[in-house]
Scaffold this active site. Structure first.
Site, PDB file in Angstrom:
ATOM      1  N   GLY A  53       0.881  -1.374  -0.049  1.00  0.00           N
ATOM      2  CA  GLY A  53       0.119   0.108  -0.228  1.00  0.00           C
ATOM      3  C   GLY A  53       0.629   1.242   0.005  1.00  0.00           C
ATOM      4  N   ARG A  92       1.069  -9.577   8.377  1.00  0.00           N
ATOM      5  CA  ARG A  92       1.397  -9.531  10.694  1.00  0.00           C
ATOM      6  C   ARG A  92       0.182 -10.491  11.008  1.00  0.00           C
ATOM      7  NH1 ARG A  92       5.133  -5.637  10.543  1.00  0.00           N
ATOM      8  NH2 ARG A  92       4.881  -3.893   8.989  1.00  0.00           N
ATOM      9  N   LYS A 111      -6.394  -2.627   5.944  1.00  0.00           N
ATOM     10  CA  LYS A 111      -5.122  -3.253   6.080  1.00  0.00           C
ATOM     11  C   LYS A 111      -4.427  -4.241   5.054  1.00  0.00           C
ATOM     12  CE  LYS A 111      -3.521   0.038   8.448  1.00  0.00           C
ATOM     13  NZ  LYS A 111      -3.032   0.739   7.564  1.00  0.00           N
ATOM     14  N   ASP A 156      -0.744  -1.052  13.254  1.00  0.00           N
ATOM     15  CA  ASP A 156       0.488  -1.391  12.657  1.00  0.00           C
ATOM     16  C   ASP A 156       0.622  -3.008  13.420  1.00  0.00           C
ATOM     17  OD1 ASP A 156      -0.072  -1.019   9.694  1.00  0.00           O
ATOM     18  OD2 ASP A 156       1.868  -0.478   9.756  1.00  0.00           O
TER      19      ASP A 156
END
Ligand code: S3P
Length: 429
Positions: free
Chosen positions: A91, A390, A345, A318
């Protein structure tokens, strides 16, 4: 990857370079005059996508003696790409690069993987269009692939509805090519690496962060040139976060993480850990190239649930997957609010986090702007990462305190931001 519970993580580690800063070094170095020499550059798939795109735009980028050298060609030195620019899963590459490309005298197209091509790009298409850019979503749904045709830009003031460093940075970069001043106000301050680093490169950039409001404004005026820099990228606090969490929740652990960037716009995780009762000490605090760094010492602690909301959210956005993992083994309830951005996300992280926590036996509930996590004990499960790096790393940490075996599906996706994640982990065994 299969993992099981253990105790006594001990050692001194360092984590790879910051992802946000690594992207920006390549981008700003490419449009600067002279060479930019980058040490501790993150060799993760996202930042390699940025390198690939700038090479396709005619920039010579080489690796020499463990540094990345960018031979900048100046603000107007990029050349038309022969093909569609492949932004992969990134992104940051997409949104910041779009800001630069909007001001060029040639057209270009950008496209990424399935996740990237389903993330919202209207948030940059609308303000860039107000600036006079010709940028369109090729499928017409506000997502990439994007088509950017040459346009002449004028500065605007943009009141951003979201605290997003990618939106802010996109517009500031377009502002380098616009007539007059471009300014962006965001509801609360998002990561400010663009402002700090562009200023080091010689850009005419100003920031205002009113004391009586959470709102923050950054403005830029075009300049004649930017100047190549020597940059050492600090360790990524978003990567350190997994080992901070591991140090706190795995019994009998003590971990020292060296050279971590602790820019206040990124360091919300440290405050949250302290508020949850975590034993964290910052050592050797210093500032390099405008960015704050420290070594972080973490020791096993009894954590308790808290409420996380408001303007701290952009500073830890994040890290929410791994914060949720800590919450799942803390005493009591943790409530995360004001974090609707999680939905856009790499995956919808409200869903991916709560679904996987539930699979591990945790009482977790998704809410429209966050989640509620009730602490307790976890059991091993198969973790569906949906290729979100993540999620893979956060649930690898959960596995260390779960009863039985945990299988992380598609764990290779950690390559996006931390290719050596499992190697660092082994150093602590
Ligand atoms: C980033 C900004 C954040 C963050 C992302 C990196 C950046 O995204 O989640 O991982 O480097 O500017 P948003 O700007 O969309 O919040």
């Amino acid at each position: 990857m299969e993992l099981c519970s253990l105790t006594g993580l001990k050692g001194r580690i360092s984590v790879p370079g910051d992802k946000s800063i690594s992207h920006r070094c390549i981008m700003f170095g490419s449009i600067a005059d002279g060479t930019t020499e980058i040490r501790n550059f993150l060799q993760g798939a996202d930042c390699l996508a940025t390198i690939r795109c700038f090479r396709a735009l005619g920039i010579d980028i080489e690796e020499k003696n463990s540094a990345v050298i960018v031979h900048g060609r100046g603000l107007h030195g990029l050349s038309a790409p022969n093909d569609i620019l492949d932004v992969g899963n990134s992104g940051t590459t997409t949104r910041l690069l779009s800001g630069i490309l909007a001001g060029q005298s040639f057209g270009s197209r950008l496209s990424g993987d399935e996740s990237l091509n389903s993330r919202p790009m209207k948030r940059i298409i609308e303000p860039l269009t107000q600036m006079g850019a010709h940028i369109t979503s090729i499928p017409g749904n506000g997502c990439a692939p994007l088509l950017i045709a040459p346009g002449s830009l004028r500065g605007i003031h943009y009141d951003s509805p979201v605290a997003s460093a990618q939106v802010k940075s996109c517009l500031l970069l377009a502002g380098l090519y616009a007539e007059g001043e471009t300014s962006v106000t965001e509801p609360s301050l998002s990561r400010n690496h663009t402002e700090l680093m562009l200023r080091e490169f010689g850009a005419d950039i100003r920031t205002i962060h009113a004391l009586d409001s959470t709102k923050a404004t950054a403005s830029i005026r075009p300049c004649r040139e930017l100047y190549g820099q020597k940059i050492t990228v600090p360790g990524d606090i978003s990567s350190a976060a997994y080992f901070i969490a591991a140090g706190l929740i795995v019994p009998d652990s003590e971990i020292l993480i060296e050279n971590v960037g602790i820019n206040p716009t990124r360091a919300g995780i440290l405050k949250v850990c302290e508020d949850m009762g975590g034993d964290i000490t910052l050592l050797n605090e210093r500032t390099e190239g405008g960015e704050k760094l420290a070594d972080i010492l973490v020791k096993t602690s009894r954590l308790h649930g808290i409420t996380i909301e408001g303007d701290i959210i952009p500073t830890l956005i994040d890290e929410i997957p791994v914060i949720a993992v800590m919450a799942a083994v803390a005493e009591g309830r943790t409530v995360i609010k004001d974090a609707a951005e999680l939905k856009v996300k790499e995956t919808d992280r409200i869903e991916t986090v709560t679904d996987n926590l539930k699979a591990m036996g945790c009482n977790a509930t998704p809410t429209p702007d966050g989640m509620i996590v009730n602490g307790g004990s976890l059991k091993g499960a198969s973790i569906h990462t949906l290729l979100d790096h993540r999620i893979a790393m956060a649930f690898s940490i959960a596995a260390l305190v779960a009863e039985g075996k945990t299988k992380i599906l598609d764990s290779k996706c950690v390559d996006v931001s931390y290719p050596t994640f499992y190697d660092t982990f082994e150093q602590l065994l």
